[in-house]
Structures are given as C-alpha cells and as structure tokens.
Write a protein that holds these residues in place. Structure first.
Motif, PDB file in Angstrom:
ATOM      1  N   LEU A  69      27.445 -34.702  57.317  1.00  0.00           N
ATOM      2  CA  LEU A  69      28.765 -34.534  56.682  1.00  0.00           C
ATOM      3  C   LEU A  69      29.519 -33.336  57.251  1.00  0.00           C
ATOM      4  N   GLY A  70      28.814 -32.319  57.702  1.00  0.00           N
ATOM      5  CA  GLY A  70      29.473 -31.130  58.242  1.00  0.00           C
ATOM      6  C   GLY A  70      28.677 -29.878  57.947  1.00  0.00           C
ATOM      7  N   GLU A  71      29.065 -28.768  58.608  1.00  0.00           N
ATOM      8  CA  GLU A  71      28.289 -27.539  58.482  1.00  0.00           C
ATOM      9  C   GLU A  71      28.249 -27.015  57.045  1.00  0.00           C
ATOM     10  N   LYS A  72      29.404 -27.102  56.350  1.00  0.00           N
ATOM     11  CA  LYS A  72      29.461 -26.593  54.978  1.00  0.00           C
ATOM     12  C   LYS A  72      28.528 -27.388  54.065  1.00  0.00           C
ATOM     13  N   MET A  80      22.409 -41.790  51.354  1.00  0.00           N
ATOM     14  CA  MET A  80      23.284 -40.880  50.593  1.00  0.00           C
ATOM     15  C   MET A  80      24.517 -40.398  51.372  1.00  0.00           C
ATOM     16  N   PRO A  81      24.367 -39.936  52.626  1.00  0.00           N
ATOM     17  CA  PRO A  81      25.597 -39.540  53.334  1.00  0.00           C
ATOM     18  C   PRO A  81      26.569 -40.707  53.505  1.00  0.00           C
ATOM     19  N   MET A  82      26.025 -41.918  53.641  1.00  0.00           N
ATOM     20  CA  MET A  82      26.883 -43.109  53.765  1.00  0.00           C
ATOM     21  C   MET A  82      27.714 -43.299  52.504  1.00  0.00           C
ATOM     22  N   ILE A  83      27.046 -43.184  51.356  1.00  0.00           N
ATOM     23  CA  ILE A  83      27.727 -43.362  50.064  1.00  0.00           C
ATOM     24  C   ILE A  83      28.795 -42.277  49.884  1.00  0.00           C
ATOM     25  N   ILE A  84      28.413 -41.052  50.220  1.00  0.00           N
ATOM     26  CA  ILE A  84      29.345 -39.924  50.046  1.00  0.00           C
ATOM     27  C   ILE A  84      30.587 -40.131  50.915  1.00  0.00           C
ATOM     28  N   LYS A  85      30.359 -40.488  52.161  1.00  0.00           N
ATOM     29  CA  LYS A  85      31.482 -40.725  53.087  1.00  0.00           C
ATOM     30  C   LYS A  85      32.392 -41.837  52.581  1.00  0.00           C
ATOM     31  N   VAL A 118      37.853 -36.888  49.959  1.00  0.00           N
ATOM     32  CA  VAL A 118      37.584 -36.093  51.167  1.00  0.00           C
ATOM     33  C   VAL A 118      37.342 -34.614  50.836  1.00  0.00           C
ATOM     34  N   ASP A 119      38.147 -34.055  49.907  1.00  0.00           N
ATOM     35  CA  ASP A 119      38.020 -32.625  49.609  1.00  0.00           C
ATOM     36  C   ASP A 119      36.737 -32.273  48.849  1.00  0.00           C
ATOM     37  N   LYS A 120      36.021 -33.300  48.392  1.00  0.00           N
ATOM     38  CA  LYS A 120      34.786 -33.003  47.628  1.00  0.00           C
ATOM     39  C   LYS A 120      33.523 -33.448  48.373  1.00  0.00           C
ATOM     40  N   GLN A 121      33.705 -33.994  49.553  1.00  0.00           N
ATOM     41  CA  GLN A 121      32.529 -34.521  50.266  1.00  0.00           C
ATOM     42  C   GLN A 121      31.548 -33.419  50.643  1.00  0.00           C
ATOM     43  N   LEU A 122      32.081 -32.284  51.106  1.00  0.00           N
ATOM     44  CA  LEU A 122      31.184 -31.260  51.641  1.00  0.00           C
ATOM     45  C   LEU A 122      30.393 -30.529  50.557  1.00  0.00           C
ATOM     46  N   ILE A 123      31.115 -30.016  49.546  1.00  0.00           N
ATOM     47  CA  ILE A 123      30.418 -29.194  48.549  1.00  0.00           C
ATOM     48  C   ILE A 123      29.713 -30.056  47.498  1.00  0.00           C
ATOM     49  N   LEU A 124      30.470 -30.988  46.906  1.00  0.00           N
ATOM     50  CA  LEU A 124      29.831 -31.846  45.895  1.00  0.00           C
ATOM     51  C   LEU A 124      28.752 -32.719  46.548  1.00  0.00           C
ATOM     52  N   GLY A 125      29.106 -33.286  47.697  1.00  0.00           N
ATOM     53  CA  GLY A 125      28.133 -34.126  48.411  1.00  0.00           C
ATOM     54  C   GLY A 125      26.903 -33.328  48.796  1.00  0.00           C
ATOM     55  N   GLY A 126      27.134 -32.120  49.308  1.00  0.00           N
ATOM     56  CA  GLY A 126      26.014 -31.259  49.716  1.00  0.00           C
ATOM     57  C   GLY A 126      25.127 -30.917  48.527  1.00  0.00           C
ATOM     58  N   ALA A 127      25.751 -30.536  47.415  1.00  0.00           N
ATOM     59  CA  ALA A 127      24.974 -30.165  46.226  1.00  0.00           C
ATOM     60  C   ALA A 127      24.188 -31.366  45.699  1.00  0.00           C
TER      61      ALA A 127
END
Lengths: 585, 112
Positions: free
Chosen positions: A424-427, A386-391, A396-405
């Motif tokens: 992906l990052g702390e957020k 999943m993190p691979m697909i998201i990356k 880029v602006d949606k990777q942290l929140i949308l990806g995290g959710a």
C-alpha cells in the motif's frame, strides 16, 4: 496416563535441586547466559554510541526543528543518521552474525545457500551497481525538487498551506526514491561467503551448550550429542527450504519446514532411536522463549500514542477471551490448551505467541503444531487478500493509516504484515509494522496470564485440588519467570539509555543485545524445537485433534471477529478520537 | 515376513521421496506459476523483494521496517503532537483497561 505423553509437568513440591534438574531452570540459565554475554559484548560501547548520537543531533537537530507544520528534509536526515548508529556494528557483533548465520537465500542451486565465490559475488555486485546508479539518479532529482519545495514553503514562513502541502508531497517523493535507492545500494555490497565451516562450528557449540543442561538433568551426554547431529541436520534442511527464493516470497518460514520435515521423517521411515535423546522440544523452546522475553520492551507500546495502544492492547485481549469462550461453549473444543494456543496464535502474533502460550499452559506438541499450521495458512492468505480489499474498498485518504492499522492488528506474522503494508505504501508499512510491534509486547502479558489461569483454575479444576500460593509456585512454569524477568530487565535498560539521549535505547538494546545476540540464537532454538516437534508428532494423533474441523472453525470465527473489531476500533481511534494524532503521521 | 518388512520400508521411503518431490515442484513449478498468473501476488512479491522485506519473519525484530516505522512514528508524534507522546493518561488508562479485561477473563472464563 496416555494423556500426559508429551507434556512437561512440574512436581507439586519444591526442591532446590530443581534449579539444576529441571529443564525450565536450565532454559533460564542458558537464556540469561547468552543475554549477559550480549551485555558484555555491546554495553562497553555505550560511550562511543552516545558520542555518535550527540554528533548527529548537533549536526541536524536545529534544522530539523525549524517547524512543526511538516517534516523537513533535515528532520528525515536526522532520523536516517540516527538509524545508522548501531552497537551491533562492532567487530565482535559482525563476527557473531557470521558465526550464527543461517543458510543464505538461493534460487536454483541449493549449494548457493552455503557457498558463494568472490567472482560470483562480484558479478552480482556489478549488476546491482547499474541498477543502483539509475535509482540514485532518480533520488538525486527528487531531492533537488524536495529542497526547492521546502525552500519555497520556508520563504513563506511555513504558513502557506498550499506551499506546505507541495513541500510535503515533494519530500514524500524524495523519501520513496531514497528508500528504493537505499535497498538497491544494499545489493551492491554483495560479498562471497563460505558458511560451511561456521555451520559445523555452530552445530558443535549448540550440542555442548544444550548438552551441559542435559548432563545436569542426569541424562546421557554422549547419547544427546549423537542424536543432536541428526536434529541439527534436519534444522539446516528446514532453513535451506525456508531460504529458497520462491518459498521465502510465499512467507513459508523455518517453522513450517521444520515441523513438516520432522513429521515426514517420523511418520514414514521413522525417527532413528539414536536421535531420540536429542528430540528435546520443551528444552529448546523454553530457552528460546527466555531470549524472546528480552525483546519485549514495554516502552515500545507508546510509539504511536494512545490510538496504537488501544488497537493492540484492548482489542487483542477482548478477541482472545471471546474466542476462548466461543471455543469452550459453542465449538466445544476437546482441549482447553489447544483452545488457548489457537486464541493467542490468532489474536496476538502467530507463531511466537503460540509457542509462548503452549509452553505456559503445557499444551501437547500436536496442539502447538496444529495452531502454528493454522496460523501459517491464514497468514499467507491474508497477506494477499487484505491489501486487495483495502485498495478496492477503502477511501483513498484512509488506505494507508486505517489499512495499515487493520493489517497490523490482524495478520499474524510480522513479515507478512510488512509485505502487505509495503504494497500500500511506506506509511502503511510503518503503521502496520508498528501496530504489530505493540501487539508483540502483549506476548509476555498473555503468557503470564495463561500460565496463571491454567495453574490456578484449569489444573485445579482438573485435579480437584484447590491451590494455595505455594502450590501455585510449585506448578507455575518457571521459565515464564525468566521470560518476564528478561523483559523487565531489558525494558529498564531501554528506558535508561533513552533517558540519556533519544535513540540510545534502540542503538544499545534493539540494535545491540537483541539483534546482535538474542535474535541470532533464538531463531535456531525455535527451529530446533520445531524439528523436535515434527520428529515426535504422529499424524494419527494430529488428526484426532482436528476432529470435526473444530480448530479450523475456532480460528475462522476468532479471526473474523478480530477483523471486524480491529477495523471498527482502528477507525474510531485514528479518525474520531485522535484525528490530530493521525494527521501527524 | 522379511519381504513384508522390506516392502513396508520401501513404501515408507517412497512416501518420503514423493513428499520431497512435491515440495521441489512447489518451489520450482507451482509457486512460480501462481506468481506469474495472479498479478497481485506478483506485485506484492516484487515490492517485498525490492524493499528487501523478509516475508517469512515471525517477529518484529526480524524486519528493519519495524525499527524504522517505530522511530518515524515516534518522532512524528513528538514533533507535531508532543502532548500525545510518551506515557499519557489515556495511554495508561488503556493499559489498565487491558489488565481489567485480563482480570475479568481470569475470573469468568468457562472451566467446563
């Protein structure tokens, strides 16, 4: 008749003696005994904790609330200082942690899991100090930059967007550096340990703790105590494997090892007859579930606003029902209980939800084993893919929140969610872990629903007897009452403390009774139950349940649907309906 | 008969020991090999190790990030969008919606 093997059934009539003859009730008594013990240990520290939080607030609050345009350095300092106030840091809390400690992490020498000399710890500490000093220097530099950027933004009254953005970026940089330094600092506190004595003491404590109930239920205490030695040793072996460095990284936890070791023994050399009286799957599971109930805190569901609740609380039951329907109508699952267990396992939160559902619908041991196995395999895959697909595919602006959710709503186990989010990052880590947490609260609701549905509908259809309110009570798995009661009581405590001062709920409940008592025992109880499941599971029977690959098809369909629906709903909620809320994260 | 029984016992112990050898080889040979040959696996593991994340935790209370994340998000919402914090009408609606879905499920889930 053969169908009934491995199922705990309640007799269809009420007798007061059930209160001490049934394992459901013993699970409630033992679970609440530990929870009350936790209350007695930690709640007397309320005044002291409250004073500490007030002191922290007085120190940082005014500075923290200078602006709502960005999270200032003081805002983070307030947050950090609050985190450090924990009831479990009392001397009793520290002793309890030692007493109930599991085998430690080890890499090459399994003996390291039980014993570490002071010299070895000092050598590790020295190495860690060098690493920490480097990271601390980076943090210091980042802090100075953040301070300068914040001052510049403040000088402009926090009304210059460009200066605010610079400050935000500099503060984020400082936070990342601080996080890295903080984790490195933790390793500088390495201490020597000798867990062997504690583990022997814990084994004896557990033997008598569960033994009391066994005797109360009219079984032989002596035989139980003898068998328990074997079950506890296999449990230790499971924890030893789970804490081997490589296994730990791959996320192969105690549940997998406990089932595997149990099954390997029972299907090769056989479970020794003398150990069988201690193979008490439901008894251990239900006690663990009552403790789990105390962690289901309803106030948790609002931490990320409506968007979070919608993603976790509307998508999850929708996925559950559609998958269950698909399992019954299309896949034609031979067992409704296996279907329900897989649905919870896949849509709610993996192993914990599978245990709660399987117990609530009285599923067979093999059915729970299968559901847990599926979850563990898919979790390991999703944690990496999943993190691979998201990356690779998300803007880029949606990777942290949308990806995290997305990850929080779909990956089963919390540890895997956190690892994938951190990539992906702390957020992303925070959003993913929080969505998972909100979803975890649903366990209680789903377990209650499943118990009610199977009692009133499925069992009624199976027996052909229409059930009235009293019959529902007779058949209802009573430990669910303990589970729900624990959840309600601790939710009320949590809200009560938070009403006194923000953060006191976390200090007293989360980082007090839950982490300092309930969690310490629950992991052991679940691992004892998984060892018991393995020791009582027959490969051939397990193979029967897997016939035609139906459980795999069901899981695959459900998870695919879950992935699609969660992604769409998370996008709509975080970027279409509540974009202002998303901007605050 | 005795020999047959002894052979089957030996066979059982053989399988058990082989299984443990296989587990050992995953921990010390196969696992590290995969980690070192698939970069993303190595990266995720390194981050998890640096941040001290318990990758095999099953429940949210087992990882510190859940507490930190919840506190961070809650305080963020309270600071910048206070109207969205706490139990708002839309959030209550979501909970009711969930209960309605459960009710529909209880009523219409297939029993055959």
């Amino acid at each position: 008749m053969a169908e009934d093997v491995g199922i705990v059934k309640d007799v269809g009539k009420w007798e007061w003696s059930e209160l001490w003859k049934k394992e459901d009730w013993w699970a409630v008594w033992l679970g609440f005994f530990l929870l009350i013990a936790g209350i007695m240990v930690y709640f007397p520290h309320t005044g002291e904790m409250q004073a500490k939080l007030q002191k922290v607030e007085a120190q940082y609050s005014e500075q923290a609330q200078r602006t709502d345009k960005l999270k200032t350095i003081a805002w983070y300092q307030l947050s950090d200082a609050k985190k450090k106030v924990q009831a479990l840091k009392s001397s009793t809390g520290k002793w309890l942690k030692k007493f109930t400690g599991k085998p430690h992490k080890w890499t090459n020498n399994p003996f390291d899991a039980f014993f570490k000399s002071k010299e070895k710890a000092d050598a590790q500490k020295e190495k860690a100090i060098v690493k920490y000093e480097k990271k601390h220097a980076v943090e210091k530099e980042a802090f100075e930059k953040a301070q300068a950027a914040e001052k510049a933004a403040e000088a402009a009254g926090f009304s210059d967007d460009s200066l605010n953005a610079d400050a935000r970026a500099a503060i984020t940089g400082w936070r990342d550096a601080k996080l890295a330094a903080g984790k490195a600092k933790k390793k500088t506190t390495a201490k020597g340990y000798n867990q062997i004595g504690y583990l022997i003491g814990l084994g004896i404590f557990f033997a008598f703790f569960f033994g009391i109930g066994v005797a109360g239920m009219g079984q032989s205490l002596g035989k139980f105590l003898t068998g328990f030695i074997f079950v506890f040793l296999i449990t230790l072996l499971a924890w030893l494997a789970a804490n081997q460095a490589t296994m730990k990284l791959y996320g192969i936890g105690y549940a997998a090892w406990a089932i595997l070791f149990g099954m390997l023994i029972s299907n090769t050399v056989g479970t020794p007859e003398w150990a069988k009286p201690a193979v008490q799957t439901e008894y251990y599971i239900k006690t663990g579930l009552v403790l789990l109930g105390a962690k289901i805190l309803f106030e948790k569901i609002i931490v990320i606003g409506t968007a979070g609740i919608f993603v976790a609380w509307v998508v999850t039951p929708t996925v559950w029902f559609l998958t269950y329907w698909f399992g019954q109508k299309i896949v034609k699952m031979p067992s409704k209980r296996l279907n329900a267990t897989i649905c919870s396992d896949m849509s709610v939160c993996g192993v914990s939800a599978a245990i709660a559902t399987a117990s609530a619908c009285k599923a067979k041991k093999e059915e729970l084993t299968l559901a847990v196995g599926l979850s563990l395999v898919f979790t390991s895959i999703m944690m990496i893919v999943m993190p691979m697909i998201i990356k690779a595919t998300f803007p880029v602006d949606k990777q942290l929140i949308l990806g995290g959710a997305w990850m929080g709503g779909t990956i089963d186990a919390t540890g895997a969610v956190a690892a994938a989010g951190a990539f992906l990052g702390e957020k992303a880590l925070y959003v993913a872990a929080t969505i998972k947490m909100i979803q975890n609260v649903l366990i209680g609701v789903i377990a209650f629903f499943v118990a009610l549905y199977f009692t009133t509908k499925v069992e009624a259809a199976e027996t052909g007897v229409k059930v009235g309110p009293m019959e529902i009570w007779y058949r209802f798995p009573k430990f669910v009452i303990g589970f729900i009661a624990a959840s309600i009581i601790f939710s009320l405590f949590y809200s009560y403390f938070n009403a006194q001062i923000g953060g006191l709920g976390t200090t007293m409940v989360d980082k007090g009774v839950i982490k300092g008592m309930s969690d310490l025992y629950r992991g052991w109880f679940f691992s004892l139950s998984f060892v018991s499941i393995g020791l009582a599971t027959n490969f051939r029977e397990l193979k029967e349940h897997f016939k035609g690959g139906k459980p795999l098809i069901l899981y695959f369909f459900g998870q695919s649907f879950n992935l699609c629906l969660t992604l769409v709903v998370a996008y709509i909620m975080f970027y279409v309906v509540f974009p202002e809320l998303t901007a605050t994260i | 008969m005795k020999i047959k029984k002894r052979n089957s016992k030996l066979h059982a112990w053989g399988i058990l020991i082989s299984a443990f050898v296989l587990i050992w080889s995953f921990a010390f040979v196969i696992g590290p090999w995969i980690q070192h040959h698939i970069p993303i696996v190595d990266q995720i593991f390194k981050i998890a190790e640096a941040q001290d994340i318990n990758t095999n935790a099953y429940f949210y209370t087992e990882i510190e990030a859940s507490y930190d994340g919840a506190q961070y998000l809650h305080e963020s919402v309270k600071l910048s969008a206070p109207d969205e914090a706490g139990f708002t009408w839309p959030s209550i609606l979501c909970i009711l919606f969930c209960i309605v879905i459960l009710g529909l499920g209880w009523r219409y889930l297939p029993l055959d």
